[in-house]
Write a protein that holds these residues in place. Sequence first.
Motif, PDB file in Angstrom:
ATOM      1  N   LEU A   1       0.857  -1.182   0.000  1.00 20.62           N
ATOM      2  CA  LEU A   1       0.000   0.000   0.000  1.00 20.62           C
ATOM      3  C   LEU A   1       0.890   1.227   0.000  1.00 20.62           C
ATOM      4  CD1 LEU A   1      -2.550  -1.128   2.746  1.00 20.62           C
ATOM      5  CD2 LEU A   1      -2.864  -1.182   0.262  1.00 20.62           C
ATOM      6  N   THR A   2       0.606   2.188  -0.870  1.00 17.13           N
ATOM      7  CA  THR A   2       1.504   3.331  -0.995  1.00 17.13           C
ATOM      8  C   THR A   2       0.780   4.555  -1.517  1.00 17.13           C
ATOM      9  OG1 THR A   2       3.537   4.108  -2.079  1.00 17.13           O
ATOM     10  CG2 THR A   2       2.152   2.613  -3.343  1.00 17.13           C
ATOM     11  N   PRO A   3       1.202   5.758  -1.082  1.00 15.99           N
ATOM     12  CA  PRO A   3       0.752   6.969  -1.789  1.00 15.99           C
ATOM     13  C   PRO A   3       1.265   6.903  -3.221  1.00 15.99           C
ATOM     14  CG  PRO A   3       1.825   7.511   0.293  1.00 15.99           C
ATOM     15  CD  PRO A   3       2.117   6.067   0.028  1.00 15.99           C
ATOM     16  N   TYR A   4       0.569   7.577  -4.123  1.00 17.33           N
ATOM     17  CA  TYR A   4       0.962   7.535  -5.520  1.00 17.33           C
ATOM     18  C   TYR A   4       0.776   8.906  -6.152  1.00 17.33           C
ATOM     19  CZ  TYR A   4       0.742   6.569 -10.530  1.00 17.33           C
ATOM     20  OH  TYR A   4       0.951   6.623 -11.877  1.00 17.33           O
ATOM     21  N   ASP A   5       1.787   9.348  -6.904  1.00 18.43           N
ATOM     22  CA  ASP A   5       1.703  10.588  -7.653  1.00 18.43           C
ATOM     23  C   ASP A   5       1.456  10.239  -9.118  1.00 18.43           C
ATOM     24  OD1 ASP A   5       1.956  12.993  -8.929  1.00 18.43           O
ATOM     25  OD2 ASP A   5       4.027  13.359  -8.334  1.00 18.43           O
ATOM     26  N   PRO A   6       0.246  10.490  -9.643  1.00 19.56           N
ATOM     27  CA  PRO A   6      -0.045  10.098 -11.017  1.00 19.56           C
ATOM     28  C   PRO A   6       0.680  10.929 -12.065  1.00 19.56           C
ATOM     29  CG  PRO A   6      -1.891  11.300 -10.094  1.00 19.56           C
ATOM     30  CD  PRO A   6      -0.919  11.070  -8.966  1.00 19.56           C
ATOM     31  N   GLU A   7       1.313  12.040 -11.671  1.00 15.41           N
ATOM     32  CA  GLU A   7       2.110  12.861 -12.585  1.00 15.41           C
ATOM     33  C   GLU A   7       1.331  13.219 -13.851  1.00 15.41           C
ATOM     34  OE1 GLU A   7       5.695  10.614 -13.167  1.00 15.41           O
ATOM     35  OE2 GLU A   7       6.496  11.133 -11.195  1.00 15.41           O
ATOM     36  N   LEU A   8       0.128  13.743 -13.667  1.00 15.55           N
ATOM     37  CA  LEU A   8      -0.690  14.143 -14.807  1.00 15.55           C
ATOM     38  C   LEU A   8      -0.118  15.395 -15.460  1.00 15.55           C
ATOM     39  CD1 LEU A   8      -4.242  13.665 -13.235  1.00 15.55           C
ATOM     40  CD2 LEU A   8      -2.938  12.047 -14.613  1.00 15.55           C
ATOM     41  N   ASP A   9      -0.322  15.534 -16.738  1.00 15.60           N
ATOM     42  CA  ASP A   9       0.144  16.696 -17.481  1.00 15.60           C
ATOM     43  C   ASP A   9      -0.488  17.957 -16.895  1.00 15.60           C
ATOM     44  OD1 ASP A   9       0.828  18.671 -19.240  1.00 15.60           O
ATOM     45  OD2 ASP A   9       0.031  17.679 -21.032  1.00 15.60           O
ATOM     46  N   PRO A  10       0.302  18.856 -16.283  1.00 17.67           N
ATOM     47  CA  PRO A  10      -0.276  20.039 -15.624  1.00 17.67           C
ATOM     48  C   PRO A  10      -0.938  21.003 -16.605  1.00 17.67           C
ATOM     49  CG  PRO A  10       2.115  20.207 -15.707  1.00 17.67           C
ATOM     50  CD  PRO A  10       1.771  18.818 -16.166  1.00 17.67           C
ATOM     51  N   GLU A  11      -0.605  20.897 -17.890  1.00 10.40           N
ATOM     52  CA  GLU A  11      -1.244  21.768 -18.872  1.00 10.40           C
ATOM     53  C   GLU A  11      -2.652  21.293 -19.223  1.00 10.40           C
ATOM     54  OE1 GLU A  11       1.171  22.320 -22.299  1.00 10.40           O
ATOM     55  OE2 GLU A  11       2.881  23.152 -21.178  1.00 10.40           O
ATOM     56  N   SER A  12      -2.940  20.039 -18.875  1.00  7.53           N
ATOM     57  CA  SER A  12      -4.259  19.484 -19.183  1.00  7.53           C
ATOM     58  C   SER A  12      -5.109  19.242 -17.944  1.00  7.53           C
ATOM     59  CB  SER A  12      -4.101  18.155 -19.947  1.00  7.53           C
ATOM     60  OG  SER A  12      -3.383  18.340 -21.143  1.00  7.53           O
ATOM     61  N   TRP A  13      -4.473  18.830 -16.844  1.00  8.98           N
ATOM     62  CA  TRP A  13      -5.234  18.413 -15.669  1.00  8.98           C
ATOM     63  C   TRP A  13      -4.650  18.999 -14.399  1.00  8.98           C
ATOM     64  CZ3 TRP A  13      -9.172  16.538 -18.008  1.00  8.98           C
ATOM     65  CH2 TRP A  13      -9.031  15.746 -19.145  1.00  8.98           C
ATOM     66  N   GLY A  14      -5.530  19.284 -13.474  1.00  3.77           N
ATOM     67  CA  GLY A  14      -5.096  19.638 -12.135  1.00  3.77           C
ATOM     68  C   GLY A  14      -4.837  18.370 -11.349  1.00  3.77           C
ATOM     69  N   PRO A  15      -4.049  18.437 -10.286  1.00  2.13           N
ATOM     70  CA  PRO A  15      -3.763  17.237  -9.499  1.00  2.13           C
ATOM     71  C   PRO A  15      -4.976  16.832  -8.673  1.00  2.13           C
ATOM     72  CG  PRO A  15      -2.810  19.161  -8.440  1.00  2.13           C
ATOM     73  CD  PRO A  15      -3.367  19.644  -9.753  1.00  2.13           C
ATOM     74  N   PRO A  16      -5.193  15.522  -8.472  1.00  5.58           N
ATOM     75  CA  PRO A  16      -6.249  15.096  -7.558  1.00  5.58           C
ATOM     76  C   PRO A  16      -5.887  15.484  -6.137  1.00  5.58           C
ATOM     77  CG  PRO A  16      -4.917  13.229  -8.228  1.00  5.58           C
ATOM     78  CD  PRO A  16      -4.449  14.406  -9.043  1.00  5.58           C
TER      79      PRO A  16
END
Length: 203
Positions: A29-44
């Motif tokens: 079990l671990t925290p996870y950073d999805p590293e979404l494209d900041p130009e398209s999506w805000g972070p959850p």
Amino acid sequence: MLLPTVPRTRLRSADSRWVAPGARVELLLTPYDPELDPESWGPPADCRAAVWRIDAHTPLGRVQFSAGLPECADGGYDGGQALAAITVEDEKTRLTIGGSDEEAICRAADRGEVPRRWAGLIDEVNDHSFSTWGVDYGHYQGMSWTLPPLEAGDYCELPVVASWAPAADESANTWYAVMPSPTVLLSQVTSELAKRAVTPDAH
């Protein structure tokens, strides 16, 4: 093993739903950073991942695991190509839970995350009339995965990811956040451990 240097939560033998004779089961079990494209999506707002690893010591004809929601939650199908997912939302929060669908399970054989022969099951993905494995969404209170048979010496690694964000924030894409493979998840955890090892806490 998933990560020999990381404390792991092992399932108790009483949890027979998860443990089969002749197998070792590990859960990371671990925290996870999805590293979404900041130009398209805000972070959850946050994201948590689980990676199951099953090592079969004897043939296992049926292995099943599940990810559930509280009984009061009213989820809906939110899957896509190579993704099994459900999303539940109220006036405050949007939550998506996702993992591999049947196609993704077959294709994971190319990355060595599941037995190589599972790649040959791809023809069964769209024909459930003769298939005894796959994803069951039930009444969208969660999902359960029934895996293809495992032979002695086989192992498989399977991810389940939960991501949530304020319901009003349309830029925070919880759907894209729940798509990683176990290899991606484990690589990120390993990288974080390496950073901690070379950067001791300041006092």
